[in-house]
Enzyme design. Structure first.
Site, PDB file in Angstrom:
ATOM      1  CE  LYS A 108     -34.847 -31.014  83.002  1.00  0.00           C
ATOM      2  NZ  LYS A 108     -34.121 -32.119  83.567  1.00  0.00           N
TER       3      LYS A 108
HETATM    4  C1  LIG Z   1     -33.176 -29.428  77.563  1.00  0.00           C
HETATM    5  C2  LIG Z   1     -32.812 -30.737  78.167  1.00  0.00           C
HETATM    6  N1  LIG Z   1     -32.747 -31.811  77.381  1.00  0.00           N
HETATM    7  C3  LIG Z   1     -32.416 -33.017  77.875  1.00  0.00           C
HETATM    8  C4  LIG Z   1     -32.123 -33.178  79.207  1.00  0.00           C
HETATM    9  C5  LIG Z   1     -31.785 -34.555  79.699  1.00  0.00           C
HETATM   10  O1  LIG Z   1     -32.886 -35.117  80.355  1.00  0.00           O
HETATM   11  P1  LIG Z   1     -32.675 -36.230  81.459  1.00  0.00           P
HETATM   12  O2  LIG Z   1     -31.811 -35.622  82.499  1.00  0.00           O
HETATM   13  O3  LIG Z   1     -34.030 -36.537  81.963  1.00  0.00           O
HETATM   14  O4  LIG Z   1     -32.004 -37.372  80.787  1.00  0.00           O
HETATM   15  C6  LIG Z   1     -32.165 -32.079  80.068  1.00  0.00           C
HETATM   16  C7  LIG Z   1     -31.852 -32.156  81.510  1.00  0.00           C
HETATM   17  O5  LIG Z   1     -32.276 -32.964  82.238  1.00  0.00           O
HETATM   18  C8  LIG Z   1     -32.540 -30.842  79.541  1.00  0.00           C
HETATM   19  O6  LIG Z   1     -32.667 -29.778  80.325  1.00  0.00           O
HETATM   20  N1  LIG Z   2     -30.679 -31.276  82.863  1.00  0.00           N
HETATM   21  C1  LIG Z   2     -31.158 -31.063  84.178  1.00  0.00           C
HETATM   22  C2  LIG Z   2     -30.279 -31.712  85.193  1.00  0.00           C
HETATM   23  C3  LIG Z   2     -31.090 -32.168  86.342  1.00  0.00           C
HETATM   24  O1  LIG Z   2     -31.824 -33.265  85.963  1.00  0.00           O
HETATM   25  P1  LIG Z   2     -33.128 -33.758  86.695  1.00  0.00           P
HETATM   26  O2  LIG Z   2     -34.021 -34.152  85.580  1.00  0.00           O
HETATM   27  O3  LIG Z   2     -32.703 -34.873  87.553  1.00  0.00           O
HETATM   28  O4  LIG Z   2     -33.727 -32.670  87.517  1.00  0.00           O
HETATM   29  C4  LIG Z   2     -31.339 -29.572  84.377  1.00  0.00           C
HETATM   30  O5  LIG Z   2     -31.551 -28.907  83.394  1.00  0.00           O
HETATM   31  O6  LIG Z   2     -31.279 -29.062  85.468  1.00  0.00           O
END
Ligand SMILES: Cc1ncc(COP(=O)(O)O)c(C=O)c1O
Ligand SMILES: N[C@@H](CCOP(=O)(O)O)C(=O)O
Length: 463
Positions: free
Chosen positions: A112
């Site tokens: 993120k």
């Molecule tokens: C460590 C981790 N892996 C994978 C994901 C999944 O990613 P996305 O929500 O973009 O599919 C998340 C949360 O979004 C996450 O925090």
């Molecule tokens: N896995 C995410 C959930 C939120 O997803 P986002 O990519 O839409 O912000 C988290 O860890 O908070």
């Protein structure tokens, strides 16, 4: 560059507009009106660029004239200057075919940071221009929360309210949010799941009692700028593996479908990609949707990969819109029906369009633990539970023999020490850059999982 809503009736906006708007006013998500294209020669010419330069090059068409190329380069240099690895998102080889793309070298140890470090700077830039302020309301299953808070803590024009599901994030994840002491940061633990929190966030954007008084903003991947920044590392990895001449596949641990949708965007821009593997845990709505057309919610099962314990995947709407004919009115109708029934069938066009690039796979807790053990014992790599779900899919996917497979390593294993230790016997240590996380005092409030409780709290405490 203009952006349109997936539900067809919100005004189209430029890049600064969508960055500050977050969600479209018709409840849809913003996408570029058309995909910018690079030729293979233009992509080949990006080989060897430092990450921040590559980021500016890939993102410029999306930004349009909202930032000059020089200003965009300054912002990417600042955002990626905070990463602990010079390559920002380095590739590690596991065996002759399998690779890990390490996305956890930012300040909060998850992928993120790659987008949110930039998004914080974009908020500052665009708010300084229009003289306004932004009240961010976000939902997190663990990682978005800490990355967003790190990116905006202390900013004058931004205030953040972050909702997390009580007891369903790891201790490290929770502390990374709740130990940040800045007057513009508010942490809220709600009774409920991430889906409940995400639904509240979307509802607040449509609540006139709130939006008449506060400009609400988003840090979740409903915000287009989040996805745009994530497109860059697909280019970075493919170029290092011989792209654009050689086509890698990517395996993406998936929850809200943001990260893997960024791969779809890279492909639409002209980057040759063999396949995108959508790897889910037992909360497998996306696997059912992509393999059988069945997008129906059930109850969320807590797993050792809590950040992926998600049922309603916001960004799936972007894919359905894009591959299903880009018909906003039809999409609005389909989503209205889904919101009512909590279930829908994909159309044939959506199924066929998605099948051109996406394959899905589901991993249960045993598959996940086995993948962690394989990485540890065969490759001397400790991976986190989310990455392990991606690795499971990467190792079991049917792909042409010489296709390199890149698994996105979405979090540092030290964010989930208990699960990693259970599977491998190794307890990963937190990198020193996160400091004395367990010595710091936490601050958060607990609220019942009702929209009214959360809305009233935000209205009462927003500056
Ligand atoms: C460590 C981790 N892996 C994978 C994901 C999944 O990613 P996305 O929500 O973009 O599919 C998340 C949360 O979004 C996450 O925090
Ligand atoms: N896995 C995410 C959930 C939120 O997803 P986002 O990519 O839409 O912000 C988290 O860890 O908070």
């Amino acid at each position: 560059m203009k952006y349109v809503s997936t539900r067809g009736s919100a005004p189209s906006l430029d890049f600064a507009g969508v960055t500050l708007a977050g969600l479209a006013s018709d409840g849809g998500l913003y996408v570029p009106a058309q995909w910018p294209q690079f030729t293979l020669e233009e992509i080949a010419a990006m080989r060897g660029l430092p990450y921040a330069e590559l980021a500016a090059r890939v993102m410029q068409p999306f930004v349009g004239d909202c930032l000059t190329p020089e200003r965009l380069r300054e912002l990417t240099a600042k955002a990626y200057g905070r990463f602990a690895h010079a390559a920002v998102t380095p590739l590690t080889q596991l065996d002759e075919r399998q690779w890990l793309l390490e996305l956890f070298h930012g300040p909060t140890l998850a992928f993120k940071d790659v987008a949110l470090q930039l998004l914080g700077l974009l908020f500052e830039e665009f708010l300084a221009r229009d003289g306004g302020t932004l009240t961010i309301v976000g939902a997190t299953s663990g990682d978005t929360g800490s990355a967003a808070i790190d990116a905006v803590a202390g900013l004058d024009r931004v205030e953040i309210f972050m909702l997390h599901p009580k007891g369903r994030v790891s201790d490290v994840q929770r502390r990374q949010m709740t130990t940040v002491r800045a007057p513009n940061v508010h942490n809220i633990a709600i009774d409920g799941s991430f889906d409940d929190a995400q639904a509240m966030v979307k509802r607040i954007f449509a609540d006139k009692d709130v939006t008449d008084k506060h400009r609400i903003g988003a840090v979740n991947s409903i915000n287009w700028a989040r996805l745009m920044a994530q497109v860059v590392y697909y280019f970075a990895a493919a170029l290092q593996l011989g792209g654009p001449e050689r086509k890698p596949a990517f395996s993406v641990p998936t929850g809200n479908f943001g990260d893997v949708f960024a791969g779809h965007v890279a492909a639409q821009m002209g980057l040759p990609i063999e396949r995108l593997l959508v790897a889910t845990n037992v909360n497998d709505i996306l696997h059912r949707a992509l393999s059988a057309g069945d997008y129906s919610t059930g109850t969320v099962t807590p797993t050792a990969a809590p950040s992926m314990d998600i049922q309603v995947s916001s960004n799936f709407e972007r894919l359905l819109f894009d591959v299903g004919g880009r018909d906003g009115a039809a999409m609005a109708e389909q989503m209205r029906a889904f919101e009512k029934a909590r279930a829908m069938r994909l159309t044939n066009a959506q199924r066929e369009g998605a099948a051109a690039l996406f394959t899905s796979m589901r991993a249960d807790e045993d598959d996940m633990a086995r993948a962690m053990r394989w990485a540890s014992e065969e490759c001397t790599e400790i991976v986190d539970p989310h990455t392990a779900i991606g690795l499971h899919a990467a190792r079991h996917a049917e792909l042409a023999g010489d296709t390199p497979v890149v698994t996105l390593a979405t979090a540092h294993p030290a964010k989930f020490p208990d699960a990693v230790e259970r599977a491998t016997g190794n307890r990963p240590a937190l990198p020193t850059r996160v400091g004395d996380l367990f010595a710091r005092e936490e601050a958060y409030i607990e609220l019942p999982g009702t929209y009214e409780a959360v809305r009233d709290h935000i209205v009462e405490h927003a500056a």
